[in-house]
Design a protein around this motif. Structure first.
Motif, PDB file in Angstrom:
ATOM      1  N   GLY A 121       0.791  -1.232   0.000  1.00 36.45           N
ATOM      2  CA  GLY A 121       0.000   0.000   0.000  1.00 36.45           C
ATOM      3  C   GLY A 121       0.817   1.272   0.000  1.00 36.45           C
ATOM      4  N   LEU A 122       1.942   1.256  -0.708  1.00 33.28           N
ATOM      5  CA  LEU A 122       2.802   2.446  -0.741  1.00 33.28           C
ATOM      6  C   LEU A 122       2.251   3.520  -1.673  1.00 33.28           C
ATOM      7  CD1 LEU A 122       6.309   0.756  -0.908  1.00 33.28           C
ATOM      8  CD2 LEU A 122       5.456   2.162   0.974  1.00 33.28           C
ATOM      9  N   GLU A 123       2.390   4.746  -1.226  1.00 30.48           N
ATOM     10  CA  GLU A 123       1.981   5.902  -2.024  1.00 30.48           C
ATOM     11  C   GLU A 123       3.112   6.927  -1.996  1.00 30.48           C
ATOM     12  OE1 GLU A 123      -0.785   9.797  -1.248  1.00 30.48           O
ATOM     13  OE2 GLU A 123      -1.523   7.873  -0.511  1.00 30.48           O
ATOM     14  N   ILE A 124       3.589   7.344  -3.159  1.00 31.87           N
ATOM     15  CA  ILE A 124       4.634   8.362  -3.217  1.00 31.87           C
ATOM     16  C   ILE A 124       4.013   9.735  -2.986  1.00 31.87           C
ATOM     17  CG2 ILE A 124       6.214   9.583  -4.762  1.00 31.87           C
ATOM     18  CD1 ILE A 124       7.053   6.953  -5.934  1.00 31.87           C
ATOM     19  N   ARG A 125       4.601  10.494  -2.069  1.00 35.06           N
ATOM     20  CA  ARG A 125       4.115  11.841  -1.756  1.00 35.06           C
ATOM     21  C   ARG A 125       4.918  12.910  -2.514  1.00 35.06           C
ATOM     22  NH1 ARG A 125       1.027  11.833   3.168  1.00 35.06           N
ATOM     23  NH2 ARG A 125      -0.567  10.248   2.769  1.00 35.06           N
ATOM     24  N   LYS A 126       6.251  12.740  -2.533  1.00 31.02           N
ATOM     25  CA  LYS A 126       7.079  13.732  -3.233  1.00 31.02           C
ATOM     26  C   LYS A 126       8.494  13.218  -3.400  1.00 31.02           C
ATOM     27  CE  LYS A 126       8.402  16.290   0.957  1.00 31.02           C
ATOM     28  NZ  LYS A 126       8.392  17.614   1.632  1.00 31.02           N
ATOM     29  N   PHE A 127       9.234  13.841  -4.321  1.00 38.59           N
ATOM     30  CA  PHE A 127      10.658  13.551  -4.480  1.00 38.59           C
ATOM     31  C   PHE A 127      11.426  14.269  -3.382  1.00 38.59           C
ATOM     32  CE2 PHE A 127      14.816  14.903  -6.201  1.00 38.59           C
ATOM     33  CZ  PHE A 127      15.374  13.649  -6.407  1.00 38.59           C
ATOM     34  N   LEU A 128      12.419  13.602  -2.810  1.00 32.41           N
ATOM     35  CA  LEU A 128      13.200  14.199  -1.722  1.00 32.41           C
ATOM     36  C   LEU A 128      14.540  14.745  -2.197  1.00 32.41           C
ATOM     37  CD1 LEU A 128      12.584  11.667   1.194  1.00 32.41           C
ATOM     38  CD2 LEU A 128      11.784  14.033   1.044  1.00 32.41           C
ATOM     39  N   THR A 129      15.420  13.859  -2.647  1.00 31.18           N
ATOM     40  CA  THR A 129      16.757  14.290  -3.030  1.00 31.18           C
ATOM     41  C   THR A 129      17.463  13.160  -3.773  1.00 31.18           C
ATOM     42  OG1 THR A 129      18.776  15.365  -2.219  1.00 31.18           O
ATOM     43  CG2 THR A 129      17.951  13.512  -0.929  1.00 31.18           C
ATOM     44  N   THR A 130      18.659  13.449  -4.235  1.00 30.07           N
ATOM     45  CA  THR A 130      19.513  12.453  -4.877  1.00 30.07           C
ATOM     46  C   THR A 130      20.788  12.331  -4.069  1.00 30.07           C
ATOM     47  OG1 THR A 130      18.664  13.147  -7.040  1.00 30.07           O
ATOM     48  CG2 THR A 130      20.638  11.774  -7.039  1.00 30.07           C
ATOM     49  N   THR A 131      21.214  11.103  -3.797  1.00 31.28           N
ATOM     50  CA  THR A 131      22.471  10.900  -3.077  1.00 31.28           C
ATOM     51  C   THR A 131      23.466  10.168  -3.964  1.00 31.28           C
ATOM     52  OG1 THR A 131      21.699   8.813  -2.071  1.00 31.28           O
ATOM     53  CG2 THR A 131      21.364  10.857  -0.804  1.00 31.28           C
ATOM     54  N   TYR A 132      24.751  10.331  -3.627  1.00 29.38           N
ATOM     55  CA  TYR A 132      25.839   9.763  -4.421  1.00 29.38           C
ATOM     56  C   TYR A 132      26.818   9.071  -3.488  1.00 29.38           C
ATOM     57  CZ  TYR A 132      24.102  13.285  -7.727  1.00 29.38           C
ATOM     58  OH  TYR A 132      23.303  14.058  -8.541  1.00 29.38           O
ATOM     59  N   HIS A 133      27.179   7.840  -3.812  1.00 27.32           N
ATOM     60  CA  HIS A 133      28.264   7.219  -3.053  1.00 27.32           C
ATOM     61  C   HIS A 133      29.038   6.244  -3.933  1.00 27.32           C
ATOM     62  CE1 HIS A 133      25.429   3.824  -2.246  1.00 27.32           C
ATOM     63  NE2 HIS A 133      26.533   3.108  -2.133  1.00 27.32           N
ATOM     64  N   VAL A 134      30.299   6.074  -3.578  1.00 23.38           N
ATOM     65  CA  VAL A 134      31.214   5.208  -4.322  1.00 23.38           C
ATOM     66  C   VAL A 134      31.291   3.860  -3.617  1.00 23.38           C
ATOM     67  CG1 VAL A 134      33.628   4.873  -5.014  1.00 23.38           C
ATOM     68  CG2 VAL A 134      32.559   7.140  -5.203  1.00 23.38           C
ATOM     69  N   PHE A 135      31.222   2.790  -4.400  1.00 26.04           N
ATOM     70  CA  PHE A 135      31.400   1.444  -3.845  1.00 26.04           C
ATOM     71  C   PHE A 135      32.296   0.639  -4.784  1.00 26.04           C
ATOM     72  CE2 PHE A 135      27.890   1.061  -6.747  1.00 26.04           C
ATOM     73  CZ  PHE A 135      27.915  -0.239  -7.236  1.00 26.04           C
ATOM     74  N   LYS A 136      32.775  -0.479  -4.287  1.00 29.34           N
ATOM     75  CA  LYS A 136      33.678  -1.313  -5.073  1.00 29.34           C
ATOM     76  C   LYS A 136      33.022  -2.647  -5.347  1.00 29.34           C
ATOM     77  CE  LYS A 136      38.695  -1.951  -5.373  1.00 29.34           C
ATOM     78  NZ  LYS A 136      39.975  -1.829  -4.626  1.00 29.34           N
ATOM     79  N   ARG A 137      33.006  -3.057  -6.596  1.00 31.76           N
ATOM     80  CA  ARG A 137      32.412  -4.321  -6.990  1.00 31.76           C
ATOM     81  C   ARG A 137      33.276  -4.961  -8.062  1.00 31.76           C
ATOM     82  NH1 ARG A 137      27.054  -5.196  -6.496  1.00 31.76           N
ATOM     83  NH2 ARG A 137      27.405  -4.134  -4.513  1.00 31.76           N
ATOM     84  N   GLY A 138      33.698  -6.200  -7.829  1.00 27.78           N
ATOM     85  CA  GLY A 138      34.547  -6.875  -8.791  1.00 27.78           C
ATOM     86  C   GLY A 138      35.892  -6.196  -8.992  1.00 27.78           C
ATOM     87  N   GLY A 139      36.390  -5.579  -7.914  1.00 26.39           N
ATOM     88  CA  GLY A 139      37.687  -4.910  -7.978  1.00 26.39           C
ATOM     89  C   GLY A 139      37.665  -3.541  -8.632  1.00 26.39           C
ATOM     90  N   LYS A 140      36.463  -3.053  -9.003  1.00 28.46           N
ATOM     91  CA  LYS A 140      36.359  -1.757  -9.681  1.00 28.46           C
ATOM     92  C   LYS A 140      35.446  -0.814  -8.910  1.00 28.46           C
ATOM     93  CE  LYS A 140      37.122  -3.574 -14.358  1.00 28.46           C
ATOM     94  NZ  LYS A 140      36.577  -3.664 -15.742  1.00 28.46           N
TER      95      LYS A 140
END
Length: 209
Positions: A121-140
């Motif tokens: 029963g989820l209802e979207i009310r509004k957009f909040l923000t955009t976040t950015y983060h760096v992660f490592k996967r498969g050595g990259k």
């Protein structure tokens, strides 16, 4: 301004050369992004500001330097103004996940929140923000860009944590418990919360809540 988190340390990208005396400021065109990431991971760099007078160049720089994974998620409220948290790898987090092909950001956000928590029963009310983060996967190194939405649900059933995603708990948390949870969360998640959630009494103990 952009904050790109490497673990819990932000790389700042801004249009200003000087944002604080403790910051090492580097022109965007001279920045060696992967070297900066390695320095942060080794604890050799804590404050860095990459600057360019044209703000449009900042995100273009990020998307060019690392492979991008786009995700979407939600800060879900109920009628009691409690917030839905997940517990994963000894940290409290908010539900999110990768956007699939031909899927809108909003569709992905709802699907991922449902899959990770079992909520309905989820209802979207509004957009909040955009976040950015760096992660490592498969050595990259990769850059995760997450689009966050404020949602609402009056769901009061049993949650089903998505164990395949290492989620062990799903809980509604009131204001006080949300404050405590954020002390065992991620810095990029804290960007979604009003300042009053990030202020707790100095005598509060950090315990699992």
């Amino acid at each position: 301004m952009y904050k790109v988190f490497v673990k819990d340390i932000p790389i700042i990208l801004s249009t200003k050369k000087n944002i604080g005396a403790q910051y090492t400021s580097i022109p965007l065109k001279l920045a060696r992004f992967k070297k900066l990431i390695k320095k942060i991971n080794k604890g050799k760099l804590l404050y860095v500001n990459l600057y360019h007078r044209n703000e449009e160049k900042l995100e273009k720089f990020l998307r060019k330097k690392l492979p991008v994974v786009e995700a979407a998620g939600g800060m879900v409220y109920n009628s009691k103004k409690e917030i839905l948290f997940i517990y994963r790898k000894k940290r409290w987090d908010l539900p999110k996940g990768r956007i699939e092909k031909k899927e809108s950001h909003e569709e992905a956000a709802i699907r991922e929140v449902e899959e990770e928590t079992g909520i309905k029963g989820l209802e979207i009310r509004k957009f909040l923000t955009t976040t950015y983060h760096v992660f490592k996967r498969g050595g990259k190194y990769k850059l995760k860009i997450t689009y966050w939405y404020e949602m609402y649900s009056d769901f009061d059933g049993e949650f089903t944590p998505e164990k395949s995603e290492d989620i062990t708990k799903v809980k509604w948390k009131n204001f006080e418990k949300s404050q405590k949870a954020l002390r065992k969360s991620y810095e990029n998640i804290k960007l979604l919360f009003p300042k009053e959630y990030l202020t707790t009494h100095p005598n509060d103990r950090v315990t699992e809540v």
